[in-house]
Design a protein around this motif. Structure first.
Motif, PDB file in Angstrom:
ATOM      1  N   THR A   1       0.977  -1.304   0.102  1.00  0.00           N
ATOM      2  CA  THR A   1       0.030  -0.108  -0.086  1.00  0.00           C
ATOM      3  C   THR A   1       1.041   1.367   0.075  1.00  0.00           C
ATOM      4  OG1 THR A   1      -0.192   0.085   2.418  1.00  0.00           O
ATOM      5  CG2 THR A   1      -1.919  -1.150   1.290  1.00  0.00           C
ATOM      6  N   GLY A   2       0.501   2.059  -0.772  1.00  0.00           N
ATOM      7  CA  GLY A   2       1.022   3.590  -0.566  1.00  0.00           C
ATOM      8  C   GLY A   2       2.108   4.255  -1.552  1.00  0.00           C
ATOM      9  N   PRO A   3       3.298   3.078  -1.906  1.00  0.00           N
ATOM     10  CA  PRO A   3       4.490   3.781  -2.410  1.00  0.00           C
ATOM     11  C   PRO A   3       4.270   4.273  -3.816  1.00  0.00           C
ATOM     12  CG  PRO A   3       4.411   1.621  -2.681  1.00  0.00           C
ATOM     13  CD  PRO A   3       3.275   1.847  -1.609  1.00  0.00           C
ATOM     14  N   ARG A   4       4.913   5.186  -4.451  1.00  0.00           N
ATOM     15  CA  ARG A   4       4.536   5.766  -5.863  1.00  0.00           C
ATOM     16  C   ARG A   4       4.189   4.658  -6.773  1.00  0.00           C
ATOM     17  NH1 ARG A   4       8.631   8.650  -9.990  1.00  0.00           N
ATOM     18  NH2 ARG A   4       7.274   9.616 -11.220  1.00  0.00           N
ATOM     19  N   PHE A   5       5.426   3.796  -7.063  1.00  0.00           N
ATOM     20  CA  PHE A   5       5.119   2.571  -7.602  1.00  0.00           C
ATOM     21  C   PHE A   5       5.160   1.400  -6.684  1.00  0.00           C
ATOM     22  CE2 PHE A   5       7.650   5.288 -10.874  1.00  0.00           C
ATOM     23  CZ  PHE A   5       6.451   5.607 -11.694  1.00  0.00           C
ATOM     24  N   ALA A   6       4.184   0.551  -6.826  1.00  0.00           N
ATOM     25  CA  ALA A   6       4.217  -0.702  -5.797  1.00  0.00           C
ATOM     26  C   ALA A   6       5.352  -1.669  -6.393  1.00  0.00           C
ATOM     27  CB  ALA A   6       2.815  -1.352  -5.795  1.00  0.00           C
ATOM     28  N   ILE A   7       5.332  -2.060  -7.536  1.00  0.00           N
ATOM     29  CA  ILE A   7       6.358  -2.884  -8.100  1.00  0.00           C
ATOM     30  C   ILE A   7       6.929  -2.428  -9.310  1.00  0.00           C
ATOM     31  CG2 ILE A   7       6.837  -5.066  -8.982  1.00  0.00           C
ATOM     32  CD1 ILE A   7       4.238  -6.297  -7.302  1.00  0.00           C
ATOM     33  N   ASN A   8       8.303  -2.140  -9.332  1.00  0.00           N
ATOM     34  CA  ASN A   8       9.009  -1.675 -10.435  1.00  0.00           C
ATOM     35  C   ASN A   8      10.067  -2.695 -11.120  1.00  0.00           C
ATOM     36  OD1 ASN A   8      10.752  -0.205 -12.291  1.00  0.00           O
ATOM     37  ND2 ASN A   8      10.894   1.564 -10.951  1.00  0.00           N
TER      38      ASN A   8
END
Length: 219
Positions: A99-106
């Motif tokens: 939850t919450g980061p700019r990109f969850a998975i990069n």
């Protein structure tokens, strides 16, 4: 990395990454809880709360599994990714809650053979999953993705090395502020049996950018 017989691990309030994996193989990260990180690169680069990075093509991490982890990010922090990996082979992200980061998975440049499955991704500031240049062989399946601030799944090459062999199957994508699935400069992408509900723009957008490139081939 974490003893599977006792997988309780909590990491909070560190300036950069919670877990950083580089020259390594056969690593299991199981049952960690991570939050309250800035993840600010000293050079201004993006960082992952969990980051897996190959320094060169000959020093590539491989067979890395991140399972049953809870990651809480800060969507307004511009450099933050939940899980970020690049130049990595045989990566599995399984049953995580992000939850919450700019990109969850990069999914970073030149990674090969990754699976993102059975995870919940909520309230990313931008994309739930974003791809970089030269990625090959990724399956995104069985995930529940909601409340993204931009394209929920963004599979776009912007570096001149097209993205190849991607399967997006059996996901539920809801309440995004842009496109649910956006593909461009790709080859051999399969999109099937997904549920898309409440997207602000297009459910699936194929070849929609005006940058130079081959567009989408065999999708």
């Amino acid at each position: 990395l974490v003893d599977p017989s006792s997988p309780d691990c909590s990491v909070f309030a560190v300036l950069q990454r919670a877990i950083f994996i580089a020259k390594a193989s056969m690593i299991l990260v199981d049952g960690c809880e991570i939050g309250n990180f800035l993840t600010y690169g000293l050079d201004g680069s993006e960082q992952g709360l969990i980051q897996v990075t190959g320094f060169t093509d000959t020093l590539r991490p491989h067979h890395i599994t991140i399972r049953d982890c809870t990651i809480r990010g800060t969507k307004n922090f511009p450099f933050q990714n939940g899980i970020q990996f690049s130049r990595t082979d045989e990566m599995v992200i399984d049953s995580c809650h992000i939850t919450g980061p700019r990109f969850a998975i990069n999914v970073g440049s030149f990674s090969k053979n990754a699976i993102i499955r059975n995870s919940t991704i909520d309230s990313s500031g931008a994309c739930a999953v974003i791809f970089s240049s030269g990625v090959e062989g990724v399956t995104i399946t069985g995930n529940d993705i909601m409340n993204t601030g931009f394209n929920s799944l963004q599979i776009i090459d912007q570096g001149g090395n097209i993205i190849k062999n991607v399967t997006i199957e059996g996901n539920t994508i809801s309440s995004g502020l842009s496109n649910s699935i956006y593909c461009d400069n790709t080859e051999n992408v399969v999109i099937k049996n997904n549920i898309i509900d409440g997207t602000a723009k297009n459910g699936v957008l194929i070849g929609g950018s005006d940058n130079e490139g081959p567009g989408c081939v065999n999708t």
